[in-house]
Design a protein around this motif. Structure first.
Motif, short mmCIF file in Angstrom:
data_model
loop_
_atom_site.label_atom_id
_atom_site.label_comp_id
_atom_site.label_asym_id
_atom_site.label_seq_id
_atom_site.Cartn_x
_atom_site.Cartn_y
_atom_site.Cartn_z
N ILE A 89 -2.19 -10.03 -8.90
CA ILE A 89 -2.83 -10.93 -9.88
C ILE A 89 -2.93 -12.34 -9.32
O ILE A 89 -3.99 -12.99 -9.41
N VAL A 90 -1.84 -12.84 -8.73
CA VAL A 90 -1.86 -14.19 -8.16
C VAL A 90 -2.89 -14.26 -7.04
O VAL A 90 -3.68 -15.23 -6.97
N LEU A 91 -2.93 -13.24 -6.18
CA LEU A 91 -3.90 -13.23 -5.08
C LEU A 91 -5.33 -13.22 -5.61
O LEU A 91 -6.21 -13.93 -5.09
N SER A 92 -5.58 -12.45 -6.67
CA SER A 92 -6.94 -12.36 -7.22
C SER A 92 -7.40 -13.71 -7.76
O SER A 92 -8.58 -14.08 -7.63
N ILE A 93 -6.49 -14.48 -8.36
CA ILE A 93 -6.85 -15.81 -8.87
C ILE A 93 -7.19 -16.73 -7.71
O ILE A 93 -8.17 -17.50 -7.75
N LEU A 94 -6.39 -16.66 -6.65
CA LEU A 94 -6.66 -17.48 -5.46
C LEU A 94 -8.00 -17.10 -4.83
O LEU A 94 -8.80 -17.99 -4.45
N GLN A 95 -8.27 -15.82 -4.72
CA GLN A 95 -9.51 -15.37 -4.11
C GLN A 95 -10.72 -15.74 -4.96
O GLN A 95 -11.79 -16.05 -4.43
N LYS A 96 -10.55 -15.70 -6.28
CA LYS A 96 -11.64 -16.09 -7.19
C LYS A 96 -12.09 -17.52 -6.91
O LYS A 96 -13.28 -17.85 -7.01
N PRO A 117 5.61 -14.00 1.42
CA PRO A 117 5.12 -13.19 2.54
C PRO A 117 3.88 -12.39 2.20
O PRO A 117 3.02 -12.18 3.06
N PHE A 118 3.75 -11.98 0.94
CA PHE A 118 2.55 -11.23 0.53
C PHE A 118 1.30 -12.09 0.68
O PHE A 118 0.28 -11.65 1.23
N LEU A 119 1.36 -13.33 0.18
CA LEU A 119 0.20 -14.21 0.26
C LEU A 119 -0.08 -14.64 1.69
O LEU A 119 -1.25 -14.75 2.10
#
Length: 470
Positions: A89-96, A117-119
């Motif tokens: 979810i956090v990654l999707s907001i960043l990518q948006k 580490p995931f990001l």
């Protein structure tokens, strides 16, 4: 390594162990002085405990109420069942937003989810803006304490880390100089960031808002400068009403650092004009803990760290020996819920002295829950085979008084004849590495009592003379 092995490694550096112990006890003493200034402290603890009990009994209702009110305020609410969902979810907001740079204020939940580490694998620069968190981010370590993440490091070590990553002089160890260096370094990161992430100390169902408590103002600076604010929140952070907040803010910082209140207690109720505000509500094993009647009280924790500062085992073994996001006594309750076999040694990392329960601001029965986890670990047979066998033998001995008495006599005789070098050899008797064995008594209390009782029975009793009252 399990906890005993990691703790043994930490204790090899005697100077560090002694310093670590004293540093945490100093914080515990600050807590005590702050508490003594509040005459109604015990009433506050009881009130906070009852509020949390009530909230946990209706957790689903209050979470849904929070979601409704937050959405009415313009906050976007997301639900994550586990760490993987939270990170996606956090990654999707960043990518948006095509964002590549994110500043983050201290959040133990994101540590629990291994967000950094995931990001970073997805090309996102993540900068922890809390000073202690930034230090351990440079040294590629997890936090060793939930409030003071770099408490295990000395100023000289911080100086070497800053020399390597920020180019400070090699011998610089003045705290004021190092702090100013970090401030200037982080200012650049704040200005360049595209997204800011914060934790959540308390979420209020009644208003749909949440509160973040910091001492450095890093959360405020990050979310003020960026067009996107993401708040990561565990489901246990909810409280019913705004009027309840004052109870917890009075308890939190006094318990954590001995302050009257945090320097910044920031309220977020809606995004500012032109900003997006997201709240990610995370379960990640919490409902499973909620469903355990003996352990649901652990979800009352407000992450003050008081149990760590007072625990004689934590103070002398270091936070990294627990190999879990939340170390110390409360972590030893939470961790077996996530992986019983991996963390089977942690409930035994306690003297069961009860000091953790005494200082807990929400009255979690920590030492009782540790004892109950020990019973489950024994029942599930996930403790080492040698310990299982020795406990079974001991149980059989203790269940037979005559056998216990005979073995006691044998042990006293053997100890009195055993040479000192053998009885204190670490491989044979680890208990005696740092202690002198007491001199074996010539007889046990049981034998002494039986002997004296027999003598008393043999002693004739003189008749009591009758005195004429006239």
């Amino acid at each position: 390594m399990n906890h005993p092995q990691a703790a043994e490694q930490f204790n090899r550096d005697i100077d560090r162990t002694t310093w670590h112990d004293k540093a945490l006890w100093f914080v515990r003493q600050k807590r005590d002085r702050a508490v003594y200034q509040v005459p109604e402290w015990e009433q506050l603890r009881e009130l906070a405990s009852q509020i949390k009990n009530h909230t946990l009994s209706r957790l689903d209702d209050y979470l849904e109420e929070f979601e409704r009110n937050a959405q009415q305020n313009g906050i976007q609410v997301h639900w994550a069942a586990n760490a993987e969902e939270h990170n996606r979810i956090v990654l999707s907001i960043l990518q948006k937003h095509n964002a590549k740079r994110m500043v983050k204020s201290k959040s133990m939940l994101t540590e629990e989810c291994h967000l950094n580490p995931f990001l970073e694998k997805h090309g996102i620069e993540v900068v922890d803006t809390d000073l202690g968190e930034r230090i351990i981010q440079f040294s590629h370590e997890p936090p060793s304490h939930i409030v003071m993440p770099a408490i295990h490091l000395k100023k000289e070590e911080v100086g070497r880390i800053f020399h390597e990553h920020l180019g400070t002089p090699a011998d610089a160890s003045d705290p004021q100089f190092l702090t100013e260096t970090a401030r200037q370094h982080l200012r650049q990161k704040f200005v360049a960031a595209e997204v800011a992430l914060s934790g959540v100390n308390f979420a209020i169902a009644e208003t749909g808002g949440f509160v973040v408590c910091t001492n450095e103002g890093n959360a405020d600076l990050g979310v003020t400068l960026t067009p996107v604010h993401i708040a990561s929140m565990g489901i246990e952070k909810i409280i019913p009403k705004l009027e309840h907040l004052g109870v917890f803010t009075r308890l939190l910082t006094r318990s954590a650092t001995g302050q009257l209140i945090t320097a910044y207690t920031s309220h977020f109720h809606k995004p500012r004009p032109g900003q997006e505000l997201h709240v990610v509500i995370v379960d990640n094993g919490r409902t499973e803990q909620l469903g355990r009647p003996d352990f649901r009280n652990s979800l009352k924790c407000i992450r003050c760290g008081a149990c760590m500062n007072t625990c004689p085992v934590y103070r002398r073994s270091g936070g990294h020996s627990y190999d879990y996001t939340v170390p110390g006594p409360i972590g030893s309750i939470l961790s077996p819920n996530t992986d019983l076999k991996k963390h089977s040694t942690l409930p035994f990392a306690s003297t069961l002295c009860g000091s953790c329960s005494d200082v807990c601001p929400v009255k979690i029965d920590i030492h009782v829950q540790l004892y109950k986890w020990r019973q489950i670990i024994s029942k599930e047979k996930v403790m080492p085979a040698g310990k299982r066998l020795s406990m079974k033998v001991l149980a059989n001995v203790l269940a037979r008084p005559s056998l216990y008495a005979r073995l006691g006599r044998v042990a006293r005789k053997v100890l009195s004849l055993t040479p000192y070098a053998i009885s204190h050899a670490g491989a044979i008797n680890p208990w005696a590495i740092a202690r002198e064995l007491p001199e074996p008594p010539k007889q046990s209390f049981r034998d002494w009592y039986a002997q004296n009782a027999a003598k008393e029975m043999e002693t004739p009793v003189s008749p009591t003379p009758v005195v004429d009252p006239n």
